[in-house]
Design a protein around this motif. Structure first.
Motif, PDB file in Angstrom:
ATOM      1  N   PRO A  40       0.810  -1.221   0.000  1.00 33.18           N
ATOM      2  CA  PRO A  40       0.000   0.000   0.000  1.00 33.18           C
ATOM      3  C   PRO A  40       0.844   1.271   0.000  1.00 33.18           C
ATOM      4  O   PRO A  40       0.384   2.337  -0.381  1.00 33.18           O
ATOM      5  CB  PRO A  40      -0.820  -0.086   1.285  1.00 33.18           C
ATOM      6  CG  PRO A  40      -0.411  -1.311   1.987  1.00 33.18           C
ATOM      7  CD  PRO A  40       0.593  -2.043   1.167  1.00 33.18           C
ATOM      8  N   SER A  41       2.087   1.153   0.439  1.00 27.60           N
ATOM      9  CA  SER A  41       2.962   2.331   0.448  1.00 27.60           C
ATOM     10  C   SER A  41       4.185   2.063  -0.423  1.00 27.60           C
ATOM     11  O   SER A  41       4.454   0.948  -0.824  1.00 27.60           O
ATOM     12  CB  SER A  41       3.398   2.643   1.886  1.00 27.60           C
ATOM     13  OG  SER A  41       4.008   1.519   2.454  1.00 27.60           O
ATOM     14  N   GLU A  42       4.883   3.132  -0.698  1.00 26.03           N
ATOM     15  CA  GLU A  42       6.127   3.036  -1.463  1.00 26.03           C
ATOM     16  C   GLU A  42       7.185   3.768  -0.657  1.00 26.03           C
ATOM     17  O   GLU A  42       6.940   4.869  -0.164  1.00 26.03           O
ATOM     18  CB  GLU A  42       5.947   3.677  -2.839  1.00 26.03           C
ATOM     19  CG  GLU A  42       7.173   3.589  -3.700  1.00 26.03           C
ATOM     20  CD  GLU A  42       6.951   4.242  -5.057  1.00 26.03           C
ATOM     21  OE1 GLU A  42       7.482   3.713  -6.032  1.00 26.03           O
ATOM     22  OE2 GLU A  42       6.261   5.277  -5.129  1.00 26.03           O
ATOM     23  N   VAL A  43       8.333   3.167  -0.521  1.00 29.10           N
ATOM     24  CA  VAL A  43       9.384   3.769   0.295  1.00 29.10           C
ATOM     25  C   VAL A  43      10.437   4.383  -0.614  1.00 29.10           C
ATOM     26  O   VAL A  43      11.224   3.675  -1.234  1.00 29.10           O
ATOM     27  CB  VAL A  43      10.008   2.730   1.256  1.00 29.10           C
ATOM     28  CG1 VAL A  43      11.170   3.345   2.008  1.00 29.10           C
ATOM     29  CG2 VAL A  43       8.957   2.217   2.221  1.00 29.10           C
ATOM     30  N   SER A  44      10.410   5.707  -0.716  1.00 27.33           N
ATOM     31  CA  SER A  44      11.438   6.408  -1.481  1.00 27.33           C
ATOM     32  C   SER A  44      12.172   7.432  -0.605  1.00 27.33           C
ATOM     33  O   SER A  44      13.141   8.024  -1.040  1.00 27.33           O
ATOM     34  CB  SER A  44      10.831   7.097  -2.704  1.00 27.33           C
ATOM     35  OG  SER A  44       9.808   7.996  -2.322  1.00 27.33           O
ATOM     36  N   LYS A  45      11.672   7.610   0.623  1.00 27.36           N
ATOM     37  CA  LYS A  45      12.303   8.489   1.611  1.00 27.36           C
ATOM     38  C   LYS A  45      12.254   7.779   2.959  1.00 27.36           C
ATOM     39  O   LYS A  45      11.326   7.001   3.219  1.00 27.36           O
ATOM     40  CB  LYS A  45      11.536   9.820   1.728  1.00 27.36           C
ATOM     41  CG  LYS A  45      11.458  10.622   0.459  1.00 27.36           C
ATOM     42  CD  LYS A  45      10.608  11.862   0.685  1.00 27.36           C
ATOM     43  CE  LYS A  45      10.434  12.633  -0.620  1.00 27.36           C
ATOM     44  NZ  LYS A  45       9.501  13.745  -0.472  1.00 27.36           N
ATOM     45  N   GLN A 157     -11.473  -5.065  -2.690  1.00 27.20           N
ATOM     46  CA  GLN A 157     -11.156  -3.635  -2.602  1.00 27.20           C
ATOM     47  C   GLN A 157     -10.895  -3.218  -1.164  1.00 27.20           C
ATOM     48  O   GLN A 157     -11.407  -2.224  -0.667  1.00 27.20           O
ATOM     49  CB  GLN A 157     -12.273  -2.793  -3.227  1.00 27.20           C
ATOM     50  CG  GLN A 157     -12.399  -3.005  -4.713  1.00 27.20           C
ATOM     51  CD  GLN A 157     -13.390  -2.081  -5.371  1.00 27.20           C
ATOM     52  OE1 GLN A 157     -13.978  -1.205  -4.755  1.00 27.20           O
ATOM     53  NE2 GLN A 157     -13.559  -2.264  -6.670  1.00 27.20           N
ATOM     54  N   GLU A 158     -10.032  -3.968  -0.501  1.00 26.35           N
ATOM     55  CA  GLU A 158      -9.774  -3.728   0.915  1.00 26.35           C
ATOM     56  C   GLU A 158      -8.951  -2.471   1.166  1.00 26.35           C
ATOM     57  O   GLU A 158      -9.097  -1.814   2.180  1.00 26.35           O
ATOM     58  CB  GLU A 158      -9.054  -4.933   1.530  1.00 26.35           C
ATOM     59  CG  GLU A 158      -8.909  -4.790   3.017  1.00 26.35           C
ATOM     60  CD  GLU A 158      -7.692  -5.459   3.596  1.00 26.35           C
ATOM     61  OE1 GLU A 158      -7.632  -5.504   4.827  1.00 26.35           O
ATOM     62  OE2 GLU A 158      -6.802  -5.883   2.854  1.00 26.35           O
ATOM     63  N   MET A 159      -8.067  -2.140   0.245  1.00 23.50           N
ATOM     64  CA  MET A 159      -7.247  -0.936   0.453  1.00 23.50           C
ATOM     65  C   MET A 159      -6.825  -0.346  -0.882  1.00 23.50           C
ATOM     66  O   MET A 159      -6.858  -1.027  -1.907  1.00 23.50           O
ATOM     67  CB  MET A 159      -6.036  -1.238   1.332  1.00 23.50           C
ATOM     68  CG  MET A 159      -5.065  -2.232   0.783  1.00 23.50           C
ATOM     69  SD  MET A 159      -3.625  -2.512   1.866  1.00 23.50           S
ATOM     70  CE  MET A 159      -4.344  -3.413   3.208  1.00 23.50           C
ATOM     71  N   HIS A 165      -4.362   1.693  -7.284  1.00 18.38           N
ATOM     72  CA  HIS A 165      -5.055   0.420  -7.517  1.00 18.38           C
ATOM     73  C   HIS A 165      -5.855   0.021  -6.275  1.00 18.38           C
ATOM     74  O   HIS A 165      -5.383   0.167  -5.154  1.00 18.38           O
ATOM     75  CB  HIS A 165      -4.018  -0.671  -7.841  1.00 18.38           C
ATOM     76  CG  HIS A 165      -4.607  -2.040  -7.969  1.00 18.38           C
ATOM     77  ND1 HIS A 165      -5.255  -2.472  -9.094  1.00 18.38           N
ATOM     78  CD2 HIS A 165      -4.652  -3.069  -7.083  1.00 18.38           C
ATOM     79  CE1 HIS A 165      -5.662  -3.712  -8.905  1.00 18.38           C
ATOM     80  NE2 HIS A 165      -5.319  -4.106  -7.695  1.00 18.38           N
ATOM     81  N   PHE A 166      -7.079  -0.502  -6.477  1.00 17.79           N
ATOM     82  CA  PHE A 166      -7.876  -1.033  -5.369  1.00 17.79           C
ATOM     83  C   PHE A 166      -7.453  -2.475  -5.146  1.00 17.79           C
ATOM     84  O   PHE A 166      -7.686  -3.334  -5.989  1.00 17.79           O
ATOM     85  CB  PHE A 166      -9.378  -0.959  -5.680  1.00 17.79           C
ATOM     86  CG  PHE A 166      -9.917   0.439  -5.679  1.00 17.79           C
ATOM     87  CD1 PHE A 166     -10.294   1.053  -4.490  1.00 17.79           C
ATOM     88  CD2 PHE A 166     -10.031   1.146  -6.864  1.00 17.79           C
ATOM     89  CE1 PHE A 166     -10.782   2.339  -4.488  1.00 17.79           C
ATOM     90  CE2 PHE A 166     -10.522   2.439  -6.865  1.00 17.79           C
ATOM     91  CZ  PHE A 166     -10.898   3.042  -5.672  1.00 17.79           C
ATOM     92  N   ARG A 167      -6.859  -2.724  -4.001  1.00 14.97           N
ATOM     93  CA  ARG A 167      -6.303  -4.049  -3.704  1.00 14.97           C
ATOM     94  C   ARG A 167      -7.346  -4.988  -3.120  1.00 14.97           C
ATOM     95  O   ARG A 167      -8.031  -4.651  -2.156  1.00 14.97           O
ATOM     96  CB  ARG A 167      -5.141  -3.919  -2.721  1.00 14.97           C
ATOM     97  CG  ARG A 167      -4.640  -5.246  -2.182  1.00 14.97           C
ATOM     98  CD  ARG A 167      -3.478  -5.049  -1.252  1.00 14.97           C
ATOM     99  NE  ARG A 167      -3.526  -6.000  -0.144  1.00 14.97           N
ATOM    100  CZ  ARG A 167      -2.507  -6.242   0.673  1.00 14.97           C
ATOM    101  NH1 ARG A 167      -1.369  -5.591   0.518  1.00 14.97           N
ATOM    102  NH2 ARG A 167      -2.627  -7.100   1.649  1.00 14.97           N
TER     103      ARG A 167
END
Length: 193
Positions: A40-45, A157-159, A165-167
C-alpha cells in the motif's frame, strides 16, 4: 499481551525490536522498487518507513514491529511485525513483512515465520494467527500457503495502493490446533536449506 522487549533468534536471522536507531539500515535495505510492487505504500524516503507510527502502536500494545537482521551477511535485510493484536481474543496478524530481494528464495522468510509463529503459539498462547496479502502477489500467496496457512477468503477492494489500484487481499490463518503440524513442516524446511 506482549510484556517487555522480545528478541527472537534462529540459525540465520535475529528479529530485533524496531527502534529509530535502525532507520539507516532499514532504509538502505528498502531501497529496491520491486519490494513495494504490491504494497500500500512506497518507500522512497526514510519517513515513508513510518517507524514512529509502528513504535507508537507497540507502545499501545496494538503491534510489535521487528527489524530482520541476517546473521549470514551481518546486516538488516527487512522488517516484519505482529499487527492487530487482540489480547482478549488471543489473536494477531503477522504482516508488514518486506525483505531485500537478495534474500528472496532463501531460508530468511521461512525462519522469520517460524520464530514469530512459535513465540505466538507457545509463549503468547494465541489461538489464531492471520496473514493478509495482495491477491495478485503470487510469490507471497505461495509462501503463505507453503507454510500451511489456510485461505479463508478474499477481501475485495480492501485498500488503495500507492499507485491508486484497489487491492483485493487474500486472508489466511493458522489456528492453535494446527500449530504442531505446521511447526514440524517449518522445521523440516529449515533443516533442508
Amino acid at each position: 499481551m506482549i510484556k517487555g522487549e522480545i528478541q527472537l533468534e534462529g540459525k540465520r536471522v535475529r528479529l530485533i525490536p524496531m527502534s529509530l536507531e535502525h532507520l539507516d539500515g532499514l532504509f538502505e535495505a528498502s531501497n529496491q522498487s520491486e519490494i513495494w510492487k504490491y504494497s500500500p505504500s512506497e518507500v522512497s524516503k526514510p519517513e515513508h518507513l513510518e517507524m514512529n507510527k509502528k513504535i507508537e502502536l507497540r507502545d499501545q500494545g496494538l503491534g510489535y514491529p521487528f527489524v530482520v537482521f541476517d546473521k549470514d551477511v551481518n546486516e538488516i535485510v527487512g522488517s516484519t511485525s505482529y499487527m492487530n493484536i487482540s489480547e482478549r481474543d488471543r489473536k494477531l496478524e503477522i504482516g508488514g513483512t518486506w525483505l531485500h530481494p537478495k534474500v528472496w528464495r532463501t531460508s530468511v522468510n521461512t525462519e522469520c515465520k517460524y520464530l514469530l509463529l512459535k513465540y505466538g503459539f507457545e509463549e503468547l498462547d494465541l489461538v489464531r494467527v492471520q496473514f493478509r496479502t495482495d491477491a495478485r502477489n503470487e510469490r507471497s500467496n505461495r509462501a503463505i500457503q507453503r507454510i500451511g496457512a489456510q485461505l479463508e477468503g478474499t477481501l475485495r477492494q480492501e485498500m488503495i495502493m500507492h499507485d491508486g489500484h484497489f487491492r483485493d487481499s487474500n486472508v489466511y490463518s493458522i489456528l492453535d490446533k494446527e500449530w504442531d503440524g505446521i511447526r514440524d513442516k517449518l522445521l523440516g524446511y529449515l533443516s533442508n536449506g
